[in-house]
Design an enzyme around this catalytic site. Structure first.
Site, short mmCIF file in Angstrom:
data_model
loop_
_atom_site.label_atom_id
_atom_site.label_comp_id
_atom_site.label_asym_id
_atom_site.label_seq_id
_atom_site.Cartn_x
_atom_site.Cartn_y
_atom_site.Cartn_z
N SER A 182 -20.30 26.82 -9.84
CA SER A 182 -21.01 28.11 -9.81
C SER A 182 -20.42 29.03 -8.75
O SER A 182 -20.48 30.25 -8.88
CB SER A 182 -22.48 27.91 -9.45
OG SER A 182 -23.21 27.46 -10.53
N HIS B 214 -29.46 31.42 -6.11
CA HIS B 214 -28.21 31.18 -6.84
C HIS B 214 -27.58 32.48 -7.33
O HIS B 214 -26.38 32.71 -7.14
CB HIS B 214 -28.52 30.25 -8.02
CG HIS B 214 -27.33 29.67 -8.69
ND1 HIS B 214 -26.64 30.35 -9.68
CD2 HIS B 214 -26.69 28.48 -8.54
CE1 HIS B 214 -25.63 29.58 -10.10
NE2 HIS B 214 -25.65 28.45 -9.43
N ASP C 146 -27.42 35.53 -14.28
CA ASP C 146 -27.83 34.46 -13.36
C ASP C 146 -29.33 34.58 -13.08
O ASP C 146 -30.07 35.02 -13.97
CB ASP C 146 -26.98 34.56 -12.07
CG ASP C 146 -26.76 33.21 -11.41
OD1 ASP C 146 -27.77 32.56 -11.08
OD2 ASP C 146 -25.60 32.79 -11.24
#
Ligand SMILES: *[C@@H]1O[C@H](CO)[C@@H](O)[C@H](O)[C@H]1NC(C)=O
Ligand SMILES: *[C@@H]1O[C@H](CO)[C@@H](O)[C@H](O)[C@H]1NC(C)=O
Length: 772
Positions: A562, A220, A147
């Site tokens: 996600s 994220h 990520d």
């Protein structure tokens, strides 16, 4: 009009590549498996010799190489001209030559401030203390997350009370900007970054935008990592002073290995998302396999309809499967369009996103006493009634009404808006910007209404003013009120956490089937919470990631597949801890066959429209961790079975990927793979599907078959009773599916399910049939 809903966090679109040199582009040259006879050095030499064979000079070959993949994946990434790429692709050992894609991971508008509501109630309620205890909270499991890196100071990654790093661990703690060895600990046991592909297209990482290190500038990566394995963090302080509950990952004692392969887009606000290049992602996966992770969690996906041998996540996860590493992937945020899935390889688990039973209610009180249900996470409380206007009626002179309706920038007349609450519709542009337009024009509050396409699925945004979101039906009622009175007024009531029914429900943005690469596999496989998920955040980012947002937060609410993917990664780690000798396919089967297809009102799980959702939206259903730990039977698949499946795509492919295995004589059908669900893409005549179930329950059991058939289909099953007396025992059964003599259902997919049950376990599989 139906634009904003599609912009959720993980819609990945190809980026026009701005190659530095006009002639060369990065290609990945893939050779399949290693023969096991070469040292790492020899492998690299072999890669060089392939490059030498097409390049002018040795120097040229050397400088063009980006990565040599040698742990498990055999291949390299290099800058090649189309001609060189074509020469390499004709060589007999080469499986495929894949042009690198720039993956633009859009994460625009849907982020939220955290407010203090225990949105991880799913964790304790659904997972249960027993599973967590039996799995020792996943303490011997290592989850690799590819990520945007990690914010290591987050309380979610504290290593207090954790055992030393496992001796078998081969990973490293790669130092870089604002990240040194002290940032790894017994929780974050490995951290690496991959930037060569990104550098080749975008140049050096700009230090004001991202860190050239495993540190996360975006949020994220920190969010997904802490959703999978974050420690339990009670009472984190909240923006606006609202207290929050416990934030916790699925496997709170599991170890984390960070592989940063996604980077901030140069010159773009963080809200535009970040970029993950194919070759960087593949290098990350290859290292994760070599380092010894148990689970790979990939909250990224490329909504391209590439065949499997051109899809780096499919290739990387196939190699992970050789080491029995389960790869968990997000299904993508391409919904509600059909055939919008990412990550469809049969050896990965593809996770859709659903809303959970906790919502943040903030209704609108109208001057006539009516209350319209609204949802918000605004930390502000409005204490009085204000005049209410519809944005379309307060447009600036000369501005088209449809732009004002959506409160687009510079559309509202401040003379008419000053001191009022404005009703705007979702549409083009970010929702947060609509609040800013209202505020700029002197408005005091925003009621953001869904249009018809969004129905009643509310988006929570991190607004800067009083704001709440209402569904389409509510919006219609408010409009009727506005036009029924001379002086409409309203008040946005304070936010309260409410338990929401029906839940779970499917998020509109969750990508949907059918599977566009191989229609025989029902994808997504499963659904998990992916709407307003509370988890750790990068303090270098802001809750909205917009350039003018200077707020920072340790936790943030975020949505998308996600977020649902790492829920399943965490639970898969617990299942591995409880059942250390299960194959990745057994774990996957357990998750799928025990999933729930009903909501908390005992009705079929609804789609965002309010209609029942189909398996093309939720796969086998919503995951149920406790049940998955005791599934009764599993549909097991060996690694060789997966390789045999390649024969159905292209018989030549298998021999290139693994020279030691041959395709079975009888040309296989994808329907022969022992998958826990199936799709018949065209039912012209009878089709027989064979499956094998393996007993994993310790004790004698007698299972009976049952089914629920859709209209237009009939079925013949043999046998319909299976009697097991020991663990590990397997039986096969066949299901022959016929078109029924019913011509009322034509030219569409119909859905049904079949189930084995011993009274204690329900082993359920969905199927889909296209009736031509
Ligand atoms: C590593 O980073 C920490 C925290 O930023 C700092 O205190 C420490 O001095 C650094 N160590 C080295 C060896 O640079
Ligand atoms: C797991 O191990 C147990 C005990 O050694 C064995 O009985 C069982 O068959 C194994 N299960 C699988 C799926 O390999």
């Amino acid at each position: 009009m139906k634009i904003t809903i599609f912009y959720l966090l993980l819609v990945l679109i190809s980026l026009p590549l701005l190659a530095l040199s006009v002639e060369t582009k990065v290609y990945i040259v893939y050779f399949g498996e290693h023969d096991g006879k070469k040292t790492l050095h020899e492998i690299e030499n072999t890669h060089h010799s392939y490059l030498n064979s097409v390049k002018e000079s040795h120097e040229d070959a050397k400088s063009s190489l980006l990565y040599s993949y040698k742990n498990s994946i055999n291949g390299f990434a290099a800058k090649l001209t189309p001609d060189e790429a074509s020469k390499l692709s004709k060589m007999k050992e080469v499986v495929s030559v894949i042009p690198s894609h720039g993956k633009y991971r859009s994460q625009t508008t849907r982020s939220w401030d955290f407010v203090g509501l225990n949105d991880h109630s799913w964790n304790r309620a659904q997972m249960g203390d027993d599973l967590l205890l039996n799995a020792q909270y996943g303490k011997n499991q290592i989850i690799g997350v590819v990520d945007s890196g990690v914010w290591p100071e987050s309380a979610s990654f504290s290593d207090v009370g954790m055992d030393p790093v496992p001796k078998t661990w081969k990973g490293i703690c790669q130092e870089g900007v604002a990240f040194n060895k002290s940032h790894c600990n017994r929780k974050i046991i490995g951290a690496r970054y991959y930037v060569k592909g990104f550098y080749n297209v975008f140049g050096a990482v700009n230090p004001s935008e991202d860190y050239l290190s495993p540190r996360d500038a975006d949020g994220h990566g920190t969010h997904t990592a802490s959703t999978a394995t974050g420690r339990q963090v009670p009472n984190a302080a909240a923006l606006g002073g609202i207290a929050i509950g416990i934030a916790s990952g699925g496997a709170p004692m599991a170890r984390l290995a960070i592989y940063k392969a996604c980077w901030a887009m140069p010159g773009k606000p963080k809200s535009d998302g970040n970029t993950c290049m194919d070759e960087d992602v593949l290098a990350a996966i290859d290292d994760a396999i070599g380092d010894g992770v148990d689970i790979l969690s990939l909250s990224l996906g490329f909504n391209e309809h590439s065949p499997l041998d051109q899809d780096v996540i499919a290739i990387g996860s196939l190699h992970a499967a050789t080491k029995n590493i389960l790869t968990v992937c997000s299904a993508g945020n391409g919904g509600p369009s059909p055939a919008s899935l990412a990550n469809i390889a049969p050896w990965v688990i593809t996770v859709a996103a659903s809303g959970i039973d906790r919502q943040f209610s903030s209704p609108v009180l109208l001057g006539n006493g009516m209350k319209i249900q609204g949802y918000s996470i605004s930390p502000y409380a409005m204490s009085q009634m204000y005049p209410l206007v519809y944005a379309r009626d307060v447009a600036r002179l000369g501005v088209p009404q449809y732009l004002a309706t959506q409160c687009q920038p510079d559309t509202l007349d401040s003379y008419k808006v000053n001191g009022k609450i404005v009703l705007c519709f979702i549409g083009q542009g970010r929702n947060v910007d609509k609040g800013i337009e209202v505020s700029k024009a002197g408005g005091v509050g925003l009621i953001l209404a869904n249009n018809q396409d969004n129905g009643n699925t509310i988006f929570y945004d991190s607004h800067f003013i009083f704001a709440t979101g209402v569904g389409y039906d509510g919006a219609v009622t408010i409009l009727q009120y506005i036009y029924s009175t001379a002086y409409p007024t309203a008040r946005i009531l304070p936010v309260q956490s409410v338990s929401y029914t029906p839940a779970p429900f499917m998020a509109g943005y969750s990508s949907r089937g059918p599977n566009h690469v191989d229609a025989h596999f029902l994808k997504p496989d499963i659904t998990a919470p992916g709407l307003q998920i509370l988890a750790a955040w990068s303090e270098a980012s802001s809750p909205t990631k917009l350039p003018y947002d200077r707020r920072s937060t340790k936790f943030n609410l975020y949505s998308g597949t996600s977020m649902s993917c790492p829920h399943v990664s965490g639970v898969a780690a617990l299942l591995r801890a409880v059942h250390p000798n299960w194959s990745l396919s057994a774990i996957k089967s357990a998750l799928m066959t025990t999933a729930s297809v009903t909501d908390n009102l005992n009705n079929p799980i609804q789609d965002y429209t309010g209609n029942p959702a189909t398996p093309f939206v939720f796969g086998s259903g919503h995951f149920q961790p406790i049940k998955a730990s005791d599934p009764g039977l599993v549909y097991d698949i060996s690694y060789d079975d997966y390789l045999h499946y390649l024969c159905t795509i292209n018989p030549g492919l298998l021999n290139k990927v693994n020279a030691k295995i041959n395709c079975p004589n009888q040309l296989a059908s994808p329907l022969n793979l022992n998958y826990p669900s199936f799709v018949i893409p065209n039912l012209y005549g009878p089709v027989t599907v064979t499956r094998t179930v393996t007993n994993v329950f310790d004790g004698q059991s007698r299972y009976e078959f049952s089914w629920n058939l859709p209209q237009g289909v009939s079925i013949l099953v043999s046998p319909t009773v299976l009697v097991f007396d020991h663990v590990g025992q397997s039986f096969s059964f066949t299901m022959t599916i016929f078109p029924a003599n019913d011509y009322s259902v034509r030219n569409q997919y119909v859905f049904g399910w079949y189930m084995w049950s011993d009274g204690r376990h329900l082993v359920r599989s969905p199927f889909a049939v296209f009736l031509p």
